[in-house]
Write an enzyme that holds these catalytic residues in place. Structure first.
Site, short mmCIF file in Angstrom:
data_model
loop_
_atom_site.label_atom_id
_atom_site.label_comp_id
_atom_site.label_asym_id
_atom_site.label_seq_id
_atom_site.Cartn_x
_atom_site.Cartn_y
_atom_site.Cartn_z
N ARG A 219 36.20 67.22 9.24
CA ARG A 219 37.23 67.93 8.48
C ARG A 219 37.10 67.57 7.00
NH1 ARG A 219 42.01 69.41 12.17
NH2 ARG A 219 40.75 70.04 13.96
N GLU A 221 39.02 67.57 4.68
CA GLU A 221 40.37 67.53 4.13
C GLU A 221 40.43 66.47 3.04
OE1 GLU A 221 43.05 68.33 8.06
OE2 GLU A 221 41.72 66.60 8.03
N ARG A 227 46.58 58.56 8.46
CA ARG A 227 46.25 59.17 9.75
C ARG A 227 45.15 60.22 9.70
NH1 ARG A 227 50.93 63.12 11.54
NH2 ARG A 227 51.26 64.30 9.66
N HIS A 228 44.52 60.36 8.53
CA HIS A 228 43.41 61.30 8.41
C HIS A 228 42.12 60.60 8.02
CE1 HIS A 228 46.78 64.18 7.74
NE2 HIS A 228 46.00 64.97 8.46
N GLU A 364 51.62 63.18 15.28
CA GLU A 364 50.97 64.17 16.14
C GLU A 364 49.65 63.59 16.64
OE1 GLU A 364 49.86 67.96 14.25
OE2 GLU A 364 48.11 67.91 15.55
N SER A 367 47.25 68.91 19.63
CA SER A 367 47.75 70.29 19.54
C SER A 367 47.09 71.07 20.65
CB SER A 367 47.35 70.93 18.21
OG SER A 367 48.14 70.44 17.17
N ARG A 415 43.82 58.16 16.52
CA ARG A 415 45.27 58.06 16.26
C ARG A 415 45.99 57.39 17.43
NH1 ARG A 415 47.40 63.67 13.42
NH2 ARG A 415 45.98 63.55 11.64
P1 ATP Z 1 47.56 67.05 11.04
O1 ATP Z 1 48.60 68.13 10.95
O2 ATP Z 1 48.09 65.71 11.40
O3 ATP Z 1 46.63 67.05 9.87
P2 ATP Z 1 46.13 68.97 12.58
O4 ATP Z 1 47.24 69.75 13.17
O5 ATP Z 1 45.42 69.50 11.40
O6 ATP Z 1 46.62 67.48 12.28
P3 ATP Z 1 44.54 69.65 14.86
O7 ATP Z 1 43.67 70.67 14.26
O8 ATP Z 1 45.70 70.08 15.67
O9 ATP Z 1 45.04 68.65 13.71
O10 ATP Z 1 43.62 68.61 15.67
C1 ATP Z 1 43.95 68.07 16.92
C2 ATP Z 1 44.15 66.58 16.85
O11 ATP Z 1 43.02 65.95 16.24
C3 ATP Z 1 45.31 66.12 16.00
O12 ATP Z 1 46.50 66.18 16.73
C4 ATP Z 1 44.92 64.71 15.66
O13 ATP Z 1 45.15 63.82 16.75
C5 ATP Z 1 43.43 64.83 15.49
N1 ATP Z 1 43.09 65.00 14.07
C6 ATP Z 1 43.15 66.14 13.36
N2 ATP Z 1 42.73 65.96 12.10
C7 ATP Z 1 42.39 64.66 12.00
C8 ATP Z 1 41.87 63.86 10.96
N3 ATP Z 1 41.60 64.38 9.76
N4 ATP Z 1 41.63 62.56 11.21
C9 ATP Z 1 41.87 62.04 12.43
N5 ATP Z 1 42.35 62.73 13.47
C10 ATP Z 1 42.62 64.03 13.27
MG MG Z 2 47.69 70.08 15.10
#
Ligand code: ATP
Ligand code: MG
Length: 441
Positions: A219, A221, A227-228, A364, A367, A415
């Site tokens: 990602r 991001e 948590r990321h 979270e 999802s 996480r």
């Molecule tokens: P958040 O809103 O916390 O950024 P997200 O909704 O973008 O998460 P999803 O696309 O739903 O994340 O990804 C499914 C799962 O993968 C998340 O619930 C989380 O446990 C994990 N996850 C997502 N992005 C990350 C990240 N950048 N680093 C670590 N774990 C992640």
């Molecule tokens: Mg999500």
């Protein structure tokens, strides 16, 4: 030539009075006038060794060794005078050393004492000195919990007849659109790193009905949060022939209950080190997202402008679930269409979706939901989301071939470990984390 087989430190007490060979790292060394004490560490534990001046060569070698030297030792297992050392499984014995061979020396300045039970250093130091830090027992133990988590996940999924698959991480197109893709050079073309196995695991449903994957997710991001990270390990699953997305939540719930059970059973020492615990009741509470937002307003005076829940809201709703249901887990369901991807199954009301997030100890962790399986509906939805169906040609192909109703989830592995052990940052639960500023070690 080695005549004696190596004994693991944890097994040494079984050889009381006998001559054994041990191998490992020097955890610490203390010169007590004539006697030298070395604590030796291997993957199974730590044991005290004593070296007396009579054993001249061993004594000389013992004088030279320093912390983290790798040594091979032979000696007698003796009862430890003065009784037990606390908190160790080998505290009742010590090794009276006859022979020490140095296998390798330490060529670097050690920035801190890694043998300490509590490393009192900041996150950057923890991450910059990863190779050394990972040898610390308490840090090392994070990865034992992580190992158990991966094992339990795979076991739970196989028990429920999911097939383990590995999907490609190099993609020709940015799967779901959006900006959080890493672009890479692929020979003379551009390619992207997968930010989810979504499309491929749905293809997996078309072929196998039930699939799961443990795989890297990338990602791009720019978040710099606790948590990321930019590369994490996703625990994904997708299942066919569901009646509704409740089936998906049921399956995810049973997987997490097994993980919680296995970790409580097999990682007691690690959990107690971190005062970690997991409250996993028979049924995890499930409430609609809108209901959660109302609870936040009523119980915590937290007003929300947004249709979605924010990190603070996730923390508070978990407090509420713990209080009311003695649960560290809560499912929030029926997210509005506007905050869910185009392949999400809309609810009958046309406003919300058959989707959920699973929140654990304030964040979270997953999802998921039911996906659209009808070709025409999916194609129309792509258009409704302002996307171009031509960009999704290969994905749409799956649905031209006949697909069952299906759904699944994406669960973040790190996480979960972070939250079980109460680690400040997700990065502590990753061997070599990658974030916006960090690509090394
Ligand atoms: P958040 O809103 O916390 O950024 P997200 O909704 O973008 O998460 P999803 O696309 O739903 O994340 O990804 C499914 C799962 O993968 C998340 O619930 C989380 O446990 C994990 N996850 C997502 N992005 C990350 C990240 N950048 N680093 C670590 N774990 C992640
Ligand atoms: Mg999500």
């Amino acid at each position: 030539m080695k005549h004696i087989e190596r004994t693991l430190i944890i097994d040494a007490p079984k050889f009381l009075g006998q001559y054994v060979r041990l191998s490992g790292w020097v955890n610490s060394r203390r010169d007590h006038g004539k006697l030298i004490f070395i604590d030796l560490r291997d993957r199974s534990g730590v044991v005290q060794m004593v070296i007396i001046p009579d054993k001249e060569i061993a004594y000389k070698n013992a004088k030279d060794v320093r912390s983290e030297f790798v040594i091979d030792v032979e000696g007698f297992v003796k009862e430890r005078p003065g009784g037990l050392a606390k908190n160790t499984k080998t505290g009742m014995i010590e090794i009276e050393v006859a022979k020490i061979d140095v296998i390798s020396e330490v060529e670097a300045e050690l920035p801190f004492d890694v043998a300490k039970s509590e490393l009192d250093v900041n996150l950057n130091t923890l991450l910059d000195n990863r190779n050394l830090v990972l040898r610390n027992k308490k840090i090392n133990d994070i990865f034992k919990v992580y190992d158990q988590l991966l094992k339990s996940y795979a076991e739970a999924m196989r028990t429920a007849h999911f097939l383990e698959i590995k999907t490609p991480k190099i993609l020709s197109a940015a799967t779901e659109g959006g900006a959080n893709f890493f672009k890479i050079k692929y020979f003379n073309r551009e390619a992207y790193l997968a930010q989810s196995p979504q499309f491929y695991k749905q293809a997996g449903v078309g072929a196998f009905e039930r699939v799961f994957e443990i795989g890297s997710v990338f990602r791009a991001e720019p978040h710099f949060t606790t948590r990321h990270v930019n590369e994490y390990v996703g625990l994904d699953a997708e299942m066919g022939f569901i009646d509704s997305f409740s089936d998906v939540m049921d399956q995810l719930e049973s997987v997490l209950k097994k993980m919680a059970f296995d970790i409580s059973q097999n990682c007691q020492e690690e959990l107690s080190e971190y005062s970690g615990e997991i409250l996993a009741p028979e049924h995890f509470p499930r409430i609609r997202l809108t209901e959660a937002l109302e609870i936040l307003e009523k119980e915590y005076g937290k007003k929300s402008e947004d249709v979605d829940i924010d990190p603070e809201g996730e923390r508070l709703i978990c407090e509420w679930a713990k209080e009311k249901y003695s649960s560290d887990f809560i499912f929030l369901t029926h997210y509005p269409i506007s905050v869910r991807p185009f392949y999400s199954m809309p609810s009958a009301d046309g406003q919300f979706t058959e989707t959920f997030d699973l929140i654990f100890k304030g964040v979270e962790i997953a999802s998921g939901g039911q996906r659209i399986h009808n070709y025409k509906q999916l194609k129309n939805n792509i258009v409704r989301y302002g996307l171009n169906p031509e960009d999704f040609e290969h994905y749409l192909d799956i649905f031209k071939l006949g697909m069952p109703s299906h759904g699944g989830w994406g669960l973040g592995s790190e996480r979960i470990v972070q939250k079980i052990l109460g680690l400040d940052s997700i990065k502590e639960a990753i061997l070599f984390p990658r974030d916006v500023k960090r690509l090394t070690p």
